[in-house]
Motif scaffolding. Structure first.
Motif: not given
Ligand code: SAM
Length: 385
Positions: A42-55
């Protein structure tokens, strides 16, 4: 850490489960989810990295791809690894370790590649190199192309930090959630697991229904990276948890209004039942789950509308002997056929002959995945008549 820039994020999953994880990523709003071997990008910035881990329930870990360059020999690897701007994502005060893998490349010695990259990080950034480091840099040299990723998860994501105890042969939470997805479970309707072990399917289903985020109680390696924004992460972690499903905020069981129990586990083993209860309480779904000790032959359908039975009986060489297994699967099939009219069935096992021994109307496996060196498949039957 650049919090707006676009990076390639790689979501690791079980080989065979890529399409299921891709569907989850799309549903949860990740950009450009694309299945590739062993995972989804998937693509995105670091907040998307956090969200992927979280959700994401189905991802085993989340890698952030931070650099890629050609390297045809070790001296070139050394030189180019030194040009990576490590300070953009690593901290000089946080220990780090490197794991390298080589495939079809002129550099074929993973140990030598690891040593070159560790030296580059140590000397250019000053970060201590430690075999116990939580922060791991993964270098993959494939066809002379070196791709550098940071493992942003740390411990594998199936560790939700709600399980105090595991019974024998537990199913990983990540895989359990993917199987629930393949069964079409969307958080509505009751779920029964008559051989629940440590309660994985029942607890995952209850969490999905309650809208709880799988990573809500654990820590992640990304918290140790450069530029990590603690305040933004706290806001993300706290936002909207527990509000997404019918079990809602009462899932902990301490509220005034008790939600109806819709998630039922049973097992003949008393220890398994005790573990399941503890694990469900730790996960905050003690109030909507119920665990009882009895053999599968004593199973009866809970009152109320029909839903999903999902079960992972003993299989393969891991537990029990073959002859007993066939009669166990036959007994399971008989109980479900007589008491669970209207219920859908999902059965996870390693052999088609065991699935057939149930006498249930299963077709070809809906999905097969590699798990712990074994191929396991999910067999589905629509509402029993
Ligand atoms: C592979 S394990 C299930 C693991 C479970 N999905 C988990 O995540 O922990 C199979 C379970 O079936 C239970 N079991 C075996 N024979 C049984 C029977 N006749 N009736 C009920 N449970 C049985 C075992 O005690 C064991 O917990």
């Amino acid at each position: 850490m650049d919090t707006v820039g676009d990076i390639e994020i790689f979501l690791v999953t079980f080989p065979g489960a890529e399409a299921l994880l891709c569907a989850e990523a799309r549903e949860k709003g990740f950009i450009d989810p694309t299945p590739i071997k062993g995972g989804v990008t998937v693509r995105g910035g670091w907040p998307e990295v956090w969200r992927a881990n979280l959700e994401l329930r189905g991802a085993s870990r989340v890698l952030a791809r931070v650099a890629a360059f050609r390297a045809f020999h070790l001296a070139q690897l050394d030189k180019r690894a030194r040009r990576v701007v490590w300070s953009e994502f690593l901290r000089p005060d946080v220990p780090v370790r490197v794991e390298a893998a080589c495939k079809g490349s002129r550099i074929y010695h993973a140990g030598a590649a690891t040593q070159r990259i560790e030296k580059a990080i140590g000397e250019e950034l000053g970060a201590p190199i430690s075999a116990e480091a939580e922060v791991v840099v993964k270098a993959r040299i494939d066809d002379d192309l070196c791709t550098i990723s940071i493992d942003t998860s740390g411990e594998s994501l199936h560790k939700r930090n709600h399980k105090e105890a595991v019974h024998k042969a537990p199913m990983r939470e990540t895989l359990a959630s993917l199987f629930l997805r393949q069964c079409g479970y969307d958080g509505t309707g009751p779920v029964v697991d008559p051989m629940c072990g440590s309660g994985t399917f029942v607890i995952e289903a209850a969490e999905i229904a309650a809208g709880l985020k799988p990573g809500r109680s654990r820590r992640f390696a990304f918290e140790q990276l450069a530029g990590f924004d603690e305040a933004a992460w706290s806001r993300m972690r706290g936002a909207g948890d527990g509000g997404g499903g019918e079990a809602g905020g009462e899932a902990g069981g301490d509220g005034d209004i008790k939600p109806a129990v819709r998630f039922h586990g049973s097992d003949r083993d008393a220890g398994a039942i005790a573990m399941s209860r503890t694990n469900a309480a730790l996960a905050g779904v003690g109030g909507v789950t119920e665990f009882r000790q009895h053999a599968v032959t004593d199973l009866v359908a809970p009152s109320g509308p029909p839903g999903l039975v999902i079960v992972n009986p003993p299989y393969g060489n891991r537990i029990g002997d073959k002859k007993q297994l066939y009669s166990l699967y036959a007994a399971l099939g008989q109980t479900l056929t007589s008491c669970f009219v209207g219920w859908r069935i999902g059965l996870v096992t390693s052999e088609a002959t065991l699935a057939r021994a149930t006498g249930l109307p299963f077709g070809e496996p809906a999905v097969s995945v590699s798990h712990g060196g074994m191929r396991v498949s999910l067999y589905l039957a629509g509402a029993l008549t």
